[in-house]
Write a protein that holds these residues in place. Sequence first.
Motif, PDB file in Angstrom:
ATOM      1  N   THR A   1      -0.437 -16.268  37.458  1.00  0.00           N
ATOM      2  CA  THR A   1      -1.333 -15.148  37.218  1.00  0.00           C
ATOM      3  C   THR A   1      -2.764 -15.653  37.236  1.00  0.00           C
ATOM      4  OG1 THR A   1      -1.325 -15.456  34.834  1.00  0.00           O
ATOM      5  CG2 THR A   1       0.410 -14.047  35.774  1.00  0.00           C
ATOM      6  N   LYS A   2      -3.687 -14.716  37.180  1.00  0.00           N
ATOM      7  CA  LYS A   2      -5.110 -15.060  37.177  1.00  0.00           C
ATOM      8  C   LYS A   2      -5.434 -16.018  36.037  1.00  0.00           C
ATOM      9  CE  LYS A   2      -9.609 -12.739  36.932  1.00  0.00           C
ATOM     10  NZ  LYS A   2     -10.257 -11.420  36.821  1.00  0.00           N
TER      11      LYS A   2
ATOM     12  N   ASP B   1      -9.063  -7.610  42.636  1.00  0.00           N
ATOM     13  CA  ASP B   1      -8.669  -8.546  41.588  1.00  0.00           C
ATOM     14  C   ASP B   1      -7.832  -9.674  42.176  1.00  0.00           C
ATOM     15  OD1 ASP B   1      -9.823  -7.065  39.504  1.00  0.00           O
ATOM     16  OD2 ASP B   1      -8.054  -5.763  39.389  1.00  0.00           O
TER      17      ASP B   1
ATOM     18  N   ARG C   1      -3.458  -5.333  49.655  1.00  0.00           N
ATOM     19  CA  ARG C   1      -3.591  -6.745  49.323  1.00  0.00           C
ATOM     20  C   ARG C   1      -4.287  -7.516  50.437  1.00  0.00           C
ATOM     21  NH1 ARG C   1       1.697  -9.460  47.274  1.00  0.00           N
ATOM     22  NH2 ARG C   1       0.345 -10.382  45.697  1.00  0.00           N
TER      23      ARG C   1
ATOM     24  N   SER D   1      -4.808 -11.302  41.829  1.00  0.00           N
ATOM     25  CA  SER D   1      -3.613 -10.848  41.122  1.00  0.00           C
ATOM     26  C   SER D   1      -2.477 -11.847  41.135  1.00  0.00           C
ATOM     27  CB  SER D   1      -3.117  -9.530  41.729  1.00  0.00           C
ATOM     28  OG  SER D   1      -2.906  -9.677  43.126  1.00  0.00           O
TER      29      SER D   1
END
Length: 724
Positions: free
Chosen positions: A706-707, A74, A51, A76
């Motif tokens: 969240t995204k 991503d 991360r 996340s």
Amino acid sequence: MDFEKNNDSIRKSKFITGYRPVLNRRAIFSDYSEDYIIPLEPNAYGNVTIRLRSIKNNIDTAMLVCNGENILMDLSETTDEFDYYSVDYRLSSEMIRYHFEVSSAGAKCFYDTRGVVKETNEYYDFRIRPGFKTPDWAKGAVMYQIYTDRFYNGDPSNDVLTDEYRYIGENVSKVDDWSKYPAFMGVREFYGGDLEGVIKKLDYLQDLGIDAIYFNPLFVSPSNHKYDIQDYDYIDPHFGRIVDDAGELLDAKSTDNKNATRYINRVTNKANLEASNRYFASFVEEAHKRGIRVIIDGVFNHCGSFNKWMDRERIYEDQEGYEKGAYVDRNSPYHDFFRFFEDRWPYNGTYDGWWGHDTLPKLNYEGSRELKDYVLRIAKKWVSPPYNVDGWRLDVAADLGHSPEFNHQFWKEFRRAVKEANPNAIIIAEHYGDPSGWLAGDEWDTIMNYDAFMEPVTWFLTGMEKHSDDFRQDLLGNADAFDNMMREGTNKFMAPTLYTTMNELSNHDHSRFLTRTNHVVGRVADKGYEAASTGVNKAVMREAVVMQMTWVGAPTIYYGDEAGVCGFTDPDNRRTYPWGSEDKELIRFHKEMIRIHKDNRELIAGSGIILYKEYNVIAYGRFLRNNEIIVIVNNNDCDKEIEMRVWQTGIPRKSKLTRLMLTDADGFATEPEEYEVENGQLKITLGKTSAIVLKGRQDGTQKAETKEDTGKVSPLQKLEYLLH
């Protein structure tokens, strides 16, 4: 006029809403903690999540650059303050190296173990070795080092007696005055400390809050330090049990240890040896009942000239059940355990000694498979039932063998032997310099942390070299030098090592930290004993303990440091524990700092970041998600007003911090007091020679999105991010 004002407001609004914030480099973060490597110690052929954190809505792309491969990360998770990017990576059995590449509005930077940088350097990449694990109990464990002869005499019947035997040219002596300073050549004087003494003080150690005892060597040996092992198979009966005490002391005129029949019986009689081993097993069992682990010292580079394999003193020559030593007989089964330079048997003294010392014969592993197998059996024996010790500390581990290639091969086999017998045993090596070649997951677990703890802390707080051999004004209070030494040292570690590294202020090889606070350069031979305690500064000592208990790693107390013991480098650093005349306030301070360390998991497993530095001031944060600690040290001899950012730890921009500890020139306080954080910044005034530990949230919550939930940032937030 109103029309013009309205237009001006519209222009400003368009500027703010359309402005892409500059890349906030301070917010970019990743490290070796469990928040950024999940799981922290991944298995071979398993998955790991890596991360990276940034400020919210600040970057366009985050790339993991791993083993030369660029992998898009991503988005996340998002909180009120930060965005978190992640990659799930499939591992093999080989080590991976990685850093990050971050882009925002045309700007680009990299992030590695140094932090945000303009150019990458593989040397500073993060590393993960699949399958490399260290015992969870050792991560952040509070350890306590005991030099047994000087801790407490619990059983006078096993004391070394005056004239019991001869060592390095003189007869040994029993010291009756517990408070006497160690003699300059004090290796052959004995105060009587033993395992019974430690067991009688387990209540004290348990109350102090320690998690593990690290013992200096306990095996049969003629010196009080016992780094000249005589018999690896047995605990010294002078530390254990003497059940058969026949024999005579040496005549005052005798120089031959063949006549030291009392000593010979004590250390060769299997009744004494087996009784001592049984007693040690019961000691470990009692320690374990109290939640205290036990680590023993392994000296495998060399042994002692008294050793039964060599038998230079001819102690074993006529004893039933013992083979002839290599010194005594050319046909000894131990002949190849050593290198001999000439053919002079019987009684051949032309053997290879470590650093030329004939009292420390160098072990010749390359010349004897039997020797290697024997030592590997010893490695297994003591971590297995019935002894069940919890690890080895390895003396001068990098010196073992006659070549680097053999050294590394031996420690690989040693690790396999220990971990097969006891997977929860820790392997800690004494090492100076770059240890990374041994810390790849297949040799040592961790090290005594000189380069990334003892030395930087000592230089910063005292300006002294760790033996008290030099004073450096340019390093006293030099926060940049401190930061650089810490970064360079910890760069050698991966996560399993970092969280178990032994962080000491003092030990048996260096001057006591409290003595270093007086800035006296020298040793007891030229300065005298009293100089070690003259002009010491306990406020600086308390600053150091605050750092020891809040820095990443396993804080390790050298017996008596907590009680105010002083001393120049060895043998003066081996003074007795001052039972009855302890500094009880300093002990209470240690207990409070140990409690703080153990009560706040971010101090055991959390990330670490330098937040502020200037001359004689250093501030840092330790944090896990929603758990934060701020530590500030003011080593100046005057008050200091400090204004510093703390939001990088995750502390909300408007919040309160609670004081856990304040120590200064007048003492220390643990009463809680609140400090305001405004716009992510803390403003605080600290007194001279002080340190403070502040607590943020305790398992507080931030809204995580969240995204898909992430919306556009507000104009005011954009302006705030730009400014801060």
